[in-house]
Design a protein around this motif. Structure first.
Motif, PDB file in Angstrom:
ATOM      1  N   ILE A 188       1.154  -1.250  -0.339  1.00  0.00           N
ATOM      2  CA  ILE A 188       0.007  -0.543   0.074  1.00  0.00           C
ATOM      3  C   ILE A 188       1.371   1.221   0.351  1.00  0.00           C
ATOM      4  O   ILE A 188       0.504   1.950  -0.338  1.00  0.00           O
ATOM      5  CB  ILE A 188      -0.589   0.078   0.890  1.00  0.00           C
ATOM      6  N   GLU A 189       2.148   0.989   0.645  1.00  0.00           N
ATOM      7  CA  GLU A 189       3.147   2.091   0.541  1.00  0.00           C
ATOM      8  C   GLU A 189       3.689   2.924  -0.811  1.00  0.00           C
ATOM      9  O   GLU A 189       4.158   3.737  -0.826  1.00  0.00           O
ATOM     10  CB  GLU A 189       3.891   2.531   1.716  1.00  0.00           C
ATOM     11  N   GLY A 190       3.280   1.483  -1.868  1.00  0.00           N
ATOM     12  CA  GLY A 190       3.649   2.523  -3.129  1.00  0.00           C
ATOM     13  C   GLY A 190       2.860   3.281  -3.748  1.00  0.00           C
ATOM     14  O   GLY A 190       3.520   4.718  -4.574  1.00  0.00           O
ATOM     15  N   ALA A 191       1.803   3.208  -2.571  1.00  0.00           N
ATOM     16  CA  ALA A 191       1.084   4.737  -3.640  1.00  0.00           C
ATOM     17  C   ALA A 191       2.218   6.122  -3.253  1.00  0.00           C
ATOM     18  O   ALA A 191       2.019   7.034  -4.135  1.00  0.00           O
ATOM     19  CB  ALA A 191      -0.138   5.179  -3.218  1.00  0.00           C
ATOM     20  N   PHE A 228      -4.260   7.319   1.283  1.00  0.00           N
ATOM     21  CA  PHE A 228      -3.855   6.417   1.753  1.00  0.00           C
ATOM     22  C   PHE A 228      -4.630   5.946   3.616  1.00  0.00           C
ATOM     23  O   PHE A 228      -5.035   5.009   3.822  1.00  0.00           O
ATOM     24  CB  PHE A 228      -2.403   7.078   2.664  1.00  0.00           C
ATOM     25  N   ILE A 229      -5.191   7.164   4.251  1.00  0.00           N
ATOM     26  CA  ILE A 229      -5.850   7.111   4.804  1.00  0.00           C
ATOM     27  C   ILE A 229      -7.470   6.133   4.194  1.00  0.00           C
ATOM     28  O   ILE A 229      -7.931   4.849   5.273  1.00  0.00           O
ATOM     29  CB  ILE A 229      -6.482   7.775   5.534  1.00  0.00           C
ATOM     30  N   ALA A 230      -7.976   6.458   3.529  1.00  0.00           N
ATOM     31  CA  ALA A 230      -9.147   5.832   2.676  1.00  0.00           C
ATOM     32  C   ALA A 230      -8.567   4.544   2.130  1.00  0.00           C
ATOM     33  O   ALA A 230      -9.136   3.060   2.532  1.00  0.00           O
ATOM     34  CB  ALA A 230      -9.883   6.918   2.021  1.00  0.00           C
ATOM     35  N   GLY A 231      -7.370   4.361   1.970  1.00  0.00           N
ATOM     36  CA  GLY A 231      -6.868   2.996   1.056  1.00  0.00           C
ATOM     37  C   GLY A 231      -6.928   1.908   1.981  1.00  0.00           C
ATOM     38  O   GLY A 231      -7.579   0.774   1.878  1.00  0.00           O
TER      39      GLY A 231
END
Length: 461
Positions: free
Chosen positions: A211-214, A232-235
C-alpha cells in the motif's frame, strides 16, 4: 523533457487515482496468498495474526503519510531514509523496497495463471504469467495517466467482485466451519498454535503489502501534500474491511483446509457453496482476475519508479533512470524489473526452499523487503522529527510518538519471527543485500550521491 534521458515525471494524478493505486497495489492480497497462513496457524490463529498485522499497518500508514507528504519523491522510502540517514540509510531502504516490489509481481502473475487455469485447464499457468508481464509492462510504458486510470477502473471492479463473493457464499456460511480445527489444525489452543501464529506473519502481511507504493507516484501527483493523505487513509480502511470479510466468508464456506495451500481460494470456496457449474463461479473467475490485475499492474508501476529513483541518485546504473521522450515513463526501469520477475517465475525448477510452494516462498521474500523498509521508514520519521523540526509537514502523524512506535515495535517482532521460521529465505535476502551493497560501493561516485542528496532536499521544499 525532450530526450530519452530526461529525468522529470509528469504530474497528472488526482486523489481518486492515488486511492486506486493504493488499494489496487494491495487488493490481490484479498484474492490469494493469505490462505497459506491458514496452513500455518489455522483460521483462529491466523485471525490473531491478522489483527496484529492490521494494527501494525494502520499505525504505519498514519505515520508514513507524514513522510510521504513532507518529501513527495518517486523514491518513496528510499528518499525518506536518504534524507534521514544519508547514502547508507538510503541504500537499505531502497534495496528493501526494491525486493518487495520486484518479487511481489511474479507471485501475482502466477495467481493470474492459476485463476485462468480454473476456466481453461489446458492453459500453462506459467506461460499465462509471462504474457501478463508483457502486456502490463507495455501498458505502463505508454503513460502514467493511462496506467493510473486503468488501475482505478480495475480496482473498483475488484472491490465489487469481493463484495459479490461475500454475498454469494454468505447463505452457506457457518461459524462452526470457520472455527473447526482453527488452532493450527487442532481444536485446542496450545504451544503449537502460538508457533503457528508467528509463522503465519508473512501471509497476514500479504493482505496489506505494498500500500505504501502509492508514495512512489508522488512526483506524478497533483498537489501530493493534500491528495496522498486522502489516498492512504481511505485505502487502509478499505483494505482492512475487505480482508476481514473475505477471510471470514471463505473460512466458513466448508472445510477451510482444502483452501490453505492453493493460489485460488475464492473460486474454490465458492465451489463449496454453488458447485462447479454455477454462473456465479464463472463470474468470480473472470471478474476475480481484475483484483489480481490491479495489484500486478500497480506494482509494476511501483517497482519501475523505485528503480528509476535509485538509478537517478547513483545507486543503480544511470541508464535505468532514462525517461522516454514520448511517454515520459521510465522505460528501462519497467523492463529491468520485468526481466527479474519472469526469471523468478521459472526459479522453482532450479531452487527448492523448505518444501514450500513457490508462490509462498516468493511472497515471503517480498515480505522480508517490506518489513525491513517499514522499520527503516519509522526510524527515519523519528530521526527527522529530531533533526529537522522545521521541515514542512502538511500531515503530521497522529498520536506521535505512540503510533509510529507501535508500528516499529510490531514490525521488529514480525522480522524476528520471519527470520526464525524462514531462515533460508532470510539468508538469501541477506546475500542479495550484500551483493547489492558491494556493487553500490564499487560503482557509485561521490558527485552522483551529492546530486541525489540535493535532489531530495529540493523535492522536499
Amino acid at each position: 523533457m525532450e530526450n530519452g534521458n530526461s529525468k522529470g515525471l509528469k504530474r497528472t494524478l488526482g486523489k481518486f487515482h492515488l486511492w486506486g493505486i493504493a488499494v489496487g497495489l494491495v487488493i490481490s492480497g484479498e484474492y490469494f496468498g493469505w490462505s497459506y497462513g491458514w496452513a500455518q496457524a489455522g483460521t483462529l490463529g491466523f485471525l490473531i495474526t491478522t489483527f496484529l498485522i492490521a494494527t501494525m499497518y494502520t499505525a504505519f500508514i498514519f505515520s508514513f503519510t507524514e513522510l510521504s507528504t513532507s518529501i513527495p519523491h518517486a523514491g518513496g522510502p528510499f528518499a525518506y531514509a536518504y534524507r534521514a540517514f544519508g547514502p547508507l540509510g538510503g541504500y537499505v531502504a531502497g534495496f528493501a523496497t526494491l525486493v518487495e516490489f520486484v518479487f511481489a509481481p511474479p507471485a501475482i502473475a502466477m495467481a493470474i495463471g492459476a485463476y485462468l487455469n480454473v476456466q481453461f485447464p489446458d492453459l500453462n499457468p506459467k506461460m499465462v504469467a509471462v504474457v501478463a508481464y508483457l502486456v502490463f509492462m507495455a501498458l505502463n510504458l505508454i503513460g502514467v495517466s493511462v496506467a493510473a486510470t486503468f488501475e482505478l477502473f480495475v480496482t473498483i471492479l475488484a472491490i465489487f467482485e469481493l463484495v459479490v463473493f461475500m454475498g454469494v457464499v454468505s447463505p452457506g456460511f457457518s461459524m462452526e466451519n470457520f472455527a473447526a480445527n482453527g488452532w493450527a489444525g487442532s481444536n485446542e489452543f496450545s504451544a503449537t498454535a502460538v508457533s503457528g501464529i508467528f509463522a503465519a506473519i508473512p501471509f497476514a502481511i500479504w493482505f496489506f503489502l505494498a500500500i505504501e507504493g502509492a508514495s512512489m507516484a508522488a512526483e506524478e501527483a497533483k498537489d501530493p501534500k493534500r491528495t496522498i493523505p486522502v489516498a492512504f487513509i481511505a485505502g487502509i480502511l478499505t483494505l482492512v474491511v475487505l480482508a476481514v470479510g473475505v477471510m471470514f466468508f471463505a473460512g466458513g464456506a466448508g472445510d477451510w483446509r482444502e483452501l490453505s495451500n492453493i493460489n485460488d481460494p475464492l473460486p474454490q470456496a465458492m465451489k463449496m457453496i454453488v458447485g462447479n457449474s454455477s454462473g456465479w463461479l464463472h463470474m468470480l473467475v473472470w471478474l476475480g482476475l481484475f483484483g489480481l490485475i490491479a495489484s500486478f499492474h500497480g506494482i509494476i508501476m511501483g517497482y519501475s519508479r523505485q528503480i528509476f529513483a535509485l538509478a537517478r541518485a547513483g545507486f543503480l546504473p544511470k541508464s535505468l533512470a532514462a525517461v522516454n521522450s514520448r511517454y515520459q515513463t521510465p522505460h528501462w526501469a519497467i523492463i529491468a524489473g520485468g526481466v527479474v520477475g519472469i526469471a523468478a517465475i521459472f526459479s522453482d525448477n532450479l531452487i527448492v526452499i523448505g518444501g514450500q510452494p513457490l508462490t509462498a516462498n516468493i511472497v515471503t521474500m517480498a515480505v522480508f523487503g517490506a518489513i525491513v523498509m517499514y522499520i527503516v521508514s519509522m526510524l527515519a520519521l523519528f530521526k527527522l522529527r529530531r533533526t529537522e523540526p522545521n521541515l514542512e509537514r502538511p500531515f503530521r502523524a497522529p498520536l506521535y510518538p505512540i503510533a509510529p512506535a507501535v508500528a516499529l515495535g510490531l514490525a521488529v517482532l514480525a522480522l524476528v519471527a520471519m527470520v526464525y521460521y524462514n531462515f533460508l529465505i532470510a539468508v538469501i535476502f541477506a546475500v542479495l543485500f550484500v551483493i547489492g551493497f558491494v556493487y553500490f560501493k564499487a560503482t557509485h561516485k561521490s558527485d552522483e550521491l551529492a546530486e541525489g542528496n540535493e535532489m531530495l532536499r529540493a523535492n522536499a521544499l
